[in-house]
Write a protein that holds these residues in place. Structure first.
Motif, PDB file in Angstrom:
ATOM      1  N   ARG A 202     -34.766 -29.724  44.416  1.00 48.22           N
ATOM      2  CA  ARG A 202     -33.837 -30.172  45.442  1.00 48.22           C
ATOM      3  C   ARG A 202     -33.100 -28.964  46.010  1.00 48.22           C
ATOM      4  N   GLU A 203     -32.999 -28.937  47.318  1.00 51.68           N
ATOM      5  CA  GLU A 203     -32.266 -27.865  47.986  1.00 51.68           C
ATOM      6  C   GLU A 203     -30.789 -27.990  47.640  1.00 51.68           C
ATOM      7  N   LEU A 204     -30.209 -26.887  47.211  1.00 51.88           N
ATOM      8  CA  LEU A 204     -28.778 -26.896  46.882  1.00 51.88           C
ATOM      9  C   LEU A 204     -27.943 -26.861  48.143  1.00 51.88           C
ATOM     10  N   LYS A 205     -26.802 -27.494  48.067  1.00 52.53           N
ATOM     11  CA  LYS A 205     -25.861 -27.507  49.179  1.00 52.53           C
ATOM     12  C   LYS A 205     -24.553 -26.894  48.707  1.00 52.53           C
ATOM     13  N   VAL A 206     -23.771 -26.451  49.652  1.00 50.02           N
ATOM     14  CA  VAL A 206     -22.461 -25.883  49.336  1.00 50.02           C
ATOM     15  C   VAL A 206     -21.635 -26.903  48.544  1.00 50.02           C
ATOM     16  N   GLU A 207     -21.799 -28.172  48.873  1.00 55.44           N
ATOM     17  CA  GLU A 207     -21.059 -29.213  48.168  1.00 55.44           C
ATOM     18  C   GLU A 207     -21.377 -29.216  46.683  1.00 55.44           C
ATOM     19  N   ASP A 208     -22.639 -28.892  46.321  1.00 60.52           N
ATOM     20  CA  ASP A 208     -23.017 -28.820  44.906  1.00 60.52           C
ATOM     21  C   ASP A 208     -22.206 -27.735  44.196  1.00 60.52           C
ATOM     22  N   ALA A 209     -22.095 -26.590  44.846  1.00 66.01           N
ATOM     23  CA  ALA A 209     -21.334 -25.480  44.269  1.00 66.01           C
ATOM     24  C   ALA A 209     -19.851 -25.833  44.170  1.00 66.01           C
ATOM     25  N   LEU A 210     -19.314 -26.443  45.229  1.00 66.33           N
ATOM     26  CA  LEU A 210     -17.895 -26.827  45.211  1.00 66.33           C
ATOM     27  C   LEU A 210     -17.618 -27.879  44.148  1.00 66.33           C
ATOM     28  N   LEU A 211     -18.543 -28.824  43.970  1.00 67.75           N
ATOM     29  CA  LEU A 211     -18.388 -29.845  42.943  1.00 67.75           C
ATOM     30  C   LEU A 211     -18.369 -29.198  41.554  1.00 67.75           C
ATOM     31  N   TYR A 212     -19.265 -28.248  41.328  1.00 69.04           N
ATOM     32  CA  TYR A 212     -19.303 -27.562  40.039  1.00 69.04           C
ATOM     33  C   TYR A 212     -17.988 -26.798  39.811  1.00 69.04           C
ATOM     34  N   LEU A 213     -17.510 -26.110  40.833  1.00 66.11           N
ATOM     35  CA  LEU A 213     -16.241 -25.381  40.709  1.00 66.11           C
ATOM     36  C   LEU A 213     -15.094 -26.344  40.396  1.00 66.11           C
ATOM     37  N   ASP A 214     -15.112 -27.512  41.020  1.00 69.73           N
ATOM     38  CA  ASP A 214     -14.090 -28.524  40.717  1.00 69.73           C
ATOM     39  C   ASP A 214     -14.177 -28.971  39.259  1.00 69.73           C
ATOM     40  N   GLN A 215     -15.405 -29.150  38.759  1.00 72.92           N
ATOM     41  CA  GLN A 215     -15.584 -29.554  37.360  1.00 72.92           C
ATOM     42  C   GLN A 215     -15.017 -28.491  36.418  1.00 72.92           C
ATOM     43  N   VAL A 216     -15.292 -27.228  36.729  1.00 75.43           N
ATOM     44  CA  VAL A 216     -14.771 -26.134  35.905  1.00 75.43           C
ATOM     45  C   VAL A 216     -13.243 -26.143  35.941  1.00 75.43           C
ATOM     46  N   LYS A 217     -12.697 -26.266  37.129  1.00 77.62           N
ATOM     47  CA  LYS A 217     -11.236 -26.243  37.280  1.00 77.62           C
ATOM     48  C   LYS A 217     -10.592 -27.418  36.555  1.00 77.62           C
ATOM     49  N   MET A 218     -11.194 -28.593  36.651  1.00 78.75           N
ATOM     50  CA  MET A 218     -10.638 -29.767  35.977  1.00 78.75           C
ATOM     51  C   MET A 218     -10.727 -29.621  34.462  1.00 78.75           C
ATOM     52  N   GLU A 219     -11.851 -29.122  33.976  1.00 81.51           N
ATOM     53  CA  GLU A 219     -12.045 -28.983  32.529  1.00 81.51           C
ATOM     54  C   GLU A 219     -11.028 -28.012  31.929  1.00 81.51           C
ATOM     55  N   PHE A 220     -10.701 -26.974  32.681  1.00 80.60           N
ATOM     56  CA  PHE A 220      -9.786 -25.953  32.184  1.00 80.60           C
ATOM     57  C   PHE A 220      -8.448 -25.989  32.926  1.00 80.60           C
ATOM     58  N   GLY A 221      -8.017 -27.185  33.296  1.00 81.62           N
ATOM     59  CA  GLY A 221      -6.762 -27.342  34.025  1.00 81.62           C
ATOM     60  C   GLY A 221      -5.573 -26.736  33.298  1.00 81.62           C
ATOM     61  N   ASP A 222      -5.613 -26.787  31.956  1.00 76.74           N
ATOM     62  CA  ASP A 222      -4.509 -26.232  31.176  1.00 76.74           C
ATOM     63  C   ASP A 222      -4.731 -24.762  30.813  1.00 76.74           C
ATOM     64  N   LYS A 223      -5.873 -24.213  31.253  1.00 75.99           N
ATOM     65  CA  LYS A 223      -6.203 -22.801  30.984  1.00 75.99           C
ATOM     66  C   LYS A 223      -6.722 -22.147  32.264  1.00 75.99           C
ATOM     67  N   PRO A 224      -5.857 -21.934  33.239  1.00 76.59           N
ATOM     68  CA  PRO A 224      -6.319 -21.387  34.523  1.00 76.59           C
ATOM     69  C   PRO A 224      -6.947 -20.002  34.384  1.00 76.59           C
ATOM     70  N   GLU A 225      -6.626 -19.288  33.316  1.00 80.50           N
ATOM     71  CA  GLU A 225      -7.221 -17.964  33.132  1.00 80.50           C
ATOM     72  C   GLU A 225      -8.739 -18.046  32.938  1.00 80.50           C
ATOM     73  N   ILE A 226      -9.229 -19.143  32.372  1.00 79.74           N
ATOM     74  CA  ILE A 226     -10.678 -19.309  32.198  1.00 79.74           C
ATOM     75  C   ILE A 226     -11.334 -19.546  33.557  1.00 79.74           C
ATOM     76  N   TYR A 227     -10.739 -20.404  34.351  1.00 80.67           N
ATOM     77  CA  TYR A 227     -11.260 -20.649  35.696  1.00 80.67           C
ATOM     78  C   TYR A 227     -11.260 -19.355  36.505  1.00 80.67           C
ATOM     79  N   ASN A 228     -10.173 -18.604  36.436  1.00 79.99           N
ATOM     80  CA  ASN A 228     -10.078 -17.342  37.172  1.00 79.99           C
ATOM     81  C   ASN A 228     -11.093 -16.323  36.679  1.00 79.99           C
ATOM     82  N   GLU A 229     -11.335 -16.305  35.374  1.00 78.20           N
ATOM     83  CA  GLU A 229     -12.355 -15.394  34.826  1.00 78.20           C
ATOM     84  C   GLU A 229     -13.737 -15.778  35.349  1.00 78.20           C
TER      85      GLU A 229
END
Length: 170
Positions: free
Chosen positions: A48-75
């Motif tokens: 399947r061709e990837l879309k920008v939305e796929d990347a943004l969704l993944y970034l949102d998942q990372v940010k949500m998972e580490f909401g209490d640890k923004p340093e991990i998201y930033n890393e």
């Protein structure tokens, strides 16, 4: 911005745009020279061709998972920036992301979506990385304890020396 009618992206500004495009760029080498009908080696299904939305969704998942640890998201964003700047290669990215997301197998395996053809993180890799990381942590802890003991001994000797010098002047 107030009154402009524009909304700030939910996942955090310019760094996200750079990282979303970097995730897409990472995967582009998978699609270069490939035909539209290319099949996935493991499933036999078309890739399947990837879309920008796929990347943004993944970034949102990372940010949500580490909401209490923004340093991990930033890393994670820093890892993507380093890849984009060609300071690190795909193998380095895999190692760093796997280490950074240690214990979050869903995120690690989800990162496979953005890896070029021929690269894949599997559960065995994650388990091996966990063993290696545990050994590194144990070794680092042992070294830390040894340094503390050495510092305590040096401090004790310095105090004894000061006491001896004080006693010899009286």
């Amino acid at each position: 911005m107030k009154g402009s009618g524009q909304q700030k992206p939910s996942n955090g500004g310019i760094g996200v745009g750079v990282s979303a495009s970097t995730l897409m760029q990472m995967n582009e080498s998978q699609n270069e020279g490939a035909s539209q009908s290319r099949s996935s080696a493991s499933s036999g299904r078309p890739v399947r061709e990837l879309k920008v939305e796929d990347a943004l969704l993944y970034l949102d998942q990372v940010k949500m998972e580490f909401g209490d640890k923004p340093e991990i998201y930033n890393e994670f964003l820093d890892i993507m920036k380093n890849f984009k700047a060609q300071a690190i290669d795909t193998i380095d990215v895999i190692g760093r992301v796997s280490t950074l997301f240690h214990g979050y197998n869903k995120l690690i395996l989800g990162f496979n979506t953005f890896l070029p053809s021929g690269f894949k993180i599997n559960l065995n890799d994650i388990e091996e990385l966990s063993r290696v990381n545990a050994a590194k942590i144990a070794a680092n802890e042992e070294q830390k304890q040894q340094r503390q003991q050495q510092q305590q001994q040096q401090h004790k000797r310095a105090l004894e020396q000061q006491e001896n010098e004080r006693d010899s002047t009286f």
